[in-house]
Design a protein around this motif. Structure first.
Motif, short mmCIF file in Angstrom:
data_model
loop_
_atom_site.label_atom_id
_atom_site.label_comp_id
_atom_site.label_asym_id
_atom_site.label_seq_id
_atom_site.Cartn_x
_atom_site.Cartn_y
_atom_site.Cartn_z
N ASP A 117 11.46 52.59 48.39
CA ASP A 117 10.85 51.92 47.23
C ASP A 117 11.27 50.46 47.14
O ASP A 117 10.51 49.62 46.65
N GLU A 118 12.49 50.15 47.61
CA GLU A 118 12.97 48.76 47.63
C GLU A 118 12.35 47.96 48.76
O GLU A 118 12.55 46.75 48.85
N GLY A 119 11.64 48.65 49.66
CA GLY A 119 11.02 47.98 50.79
C GLY A 119 11.97 47.71 51.94
O GLY A 119 11.74 46.80 52.74
N ALA A 120 13.00 48.50 52.06
CA ALA A 120 14.00 48.30 53.12
C ALA A 120 13.37 48.46 54.50
O ALA A 120 12.58 49.38 54.73
N GLU A 121 13.72 47.55 55.40
CA GLU A 121 13.26 47.67 56.78
C GLU A 121 14.02 48.76 57.50
O GLU A 121 13.47 49.47 58.33
N ASP A 122 15.31 48.88 57.22
CA ASP A 122 16.15 49.91 57.81
C ASP A 122 16.54 50.87 56.68
O ASP A 122 17.52 50.65 55.97
N VAL A 123 15.75 51.91 56.51
CA VAL A 123 15.93 52.84 55.39
C VAL A 123 17.28 53.54 55.45
O VAL A 123 17.93 53.74 54.42
N ASP A 124 17.73 53.91 56.64
CA ASP A 124 18.98 54.64 56.77
C ASP A 124 20.18 53.82 56.31
O ASP A 124 21.04 54.30 55.58
N SER A 125 20.26 52.56 56.75
CA SER A 125 21.39 51.74 56.33
C SER A 125 21.26 51.35 54.85
O SER A 125 22.28 51.24 54.15
N ALA A 126 20.04 51.18 54.36
CA ALA A 126 19.85 50.89 52.93
C ALA A 126 20.27 52.09 52.09
O ALA A 126 20.87 51.94 51.02
N ALA A 127 19.99 53.31 52.57
CA ALA A 127 20.43 54.51 51.86
C ALA A 127 21.96 54.59 51.87
O ALA A 127 22.57 54.95 50.87
N ALA A 128 22.58 54.22 53.00
CA ALA A 128 24.05 54.20 53.06
C ALA A 128 24.61 53.21 52.04
O ALA A 128 25.63 53.48 51.40
N ARG A 129 23.95 52.07 51.87
CA ARG A 129 24.38 51.09 50.86
C ARG A 129 24.35 51.71 49.47
O ARG A 129 25.30 51.56 48.69
N LEU A 130 23.30 52.43 49.16
CA LEU A 130 23.20 53.08 47.85
C LEU A 130 24.27 54.15 47.66
O LEU A 130 24.82 54.31 46.57
N ILE A 131 24.59 54.87 48.75
CA ILE A 131 25.64 55.88 48.70
C ILE A 131 26.99 55.24 48.40
O ILE A 131 27.76 55.72 47.55
N VAL A 132 27.29 54.14 49.08
CA VAL A 132 28.57 53.44 48.84
C VAL A 132 28.62 52.91 47.41
O VAL A 132 29.64 53.04 46.73
N GLU A 133 27.54 52.29 46.95
CA GLU A 133 27.53 51.76 45.58
C GLU A 133 27.69 52.87 44.55
O GLU A 133 28.39 52.68 43.55
N GLN A 134 27.08 54.01 44.79
CA GLN A 134 27.24 55.14 43.87
C GLN A 134 28.71 55.57 43.83
O GLN A 134 29.26 55.81 42.75
N TYR A 135 29.35 55.65 44.99
CA TYR A 135 30.77 55.99 45.04
C TYR A 135 31.59 54.99 44.26
O TYR A 135 32.46 55.37 43.45
N LEU A 136 31.36 53.71 44.50
CA LEU A 136 32.15 52.66 43.84
C LEU A 136 31.96 52.65 42.34
O LEU A 136 32.89 52.39 41.58
N GLN A 137 30.76 52.95 41.88
CA GLN A 137 30.49 52.94 40.44
C GLN A 137 31.10 54.15 39.76
O GLN A 137 31.37 54.12 38.56
N TYR A 181 17.73 61.41 46.81
CA TYR A 181 16.80 60.33 46.49
C TYR A 181 17.23 58.95 46.99
O TYR A 181 16.55 57.96 46.72
N THR A 182 18.31 58.83 47.75
CA THR A 182 18.71 57.50 48.23
C THR A 182 17.71 56.96 49.24
O THR A 182 17.40 55.77 49.23
N SER A 183 17.18 57.81 50.11
CA SER A 183 16.19 57.34 51.09
C SER A 183 14.90 56.93 50.39
O SER A 183 14.29 55.92 50.74
N VAL A 184 14.51 57.68 49.39
CA VAL A 184 13.30 57.34 48.63
C VAL A 184 13.51 56.01 47.91
O VAL A 184 12.64 55.14 47.92
N ALA A 185 14.68 55.83 47.31
CA ALA A 185 14.98 54.57 46.62
C ALA A 185 14.99 53.41 47.60
O ALA A 185 14.48 52.32 47.29
#
Length: 128
Positions: free
Chosen positions: A106-126, A99-103
């Protein structure tokens, strides 16, 4: 906990989203999506990001079906993670990317792939 920099990847056969984060803020920033037809060019671009950001940890999103079952891309992402570890001698963690790409969309990211990578990193850090 020491301050570490994490470089993350949303692996795809044609595109790889990238993001960087750190353990102090437990947040990440989307970088860019790498596009290259040849693997050597993708790894050259990744090497440049590693030189720029000097991460201590790499993170790769692990694609799974909604029920958690593996599918064809799961093995490809695992292979990519092993290649990163072998080429760059850095630890690589796999993070459930459902669901990172969907999220990101939903955030309106212009670059969905890099925005999904951001969510992946944040999930790891949390989860650290």
């Amino acid at each position: 906990m020491p301050d570490i920099t994490v470089l993350g990847f949303d692996w795809g056969a044609k595109r790889i989203g990238t993001a960087v984060g750190n353990s102090i803020t437990r947040s990440a920033t989307a970088l860019r999506t790498l596009r290259a037809d040849r693997n050597d060019l993708k790894f050259d671009a990744i090497a440049a990001l590693i030189r720029e950001w000097q991460p201590q940890q790499l993170v790769v999103g692990l694609p799974l079906h909604p029920d958690g079952a593996a599918h064809a891309h799961t093995a490809c992402a695992q292979r990519f993670a092993r290649q990163l570890e072998g080429r760059f001698s850095l630890p690589v963690a796999l993070v459930d990317e459902r669901y990172t790409s969907v999220a990101a969309e939903d955030e309106g990211a212009e670059d969905v792939d890099s925005a999904a990578a951001r969510l992946i990193v944040e999930q790891y850090l949390q989860q650290r």
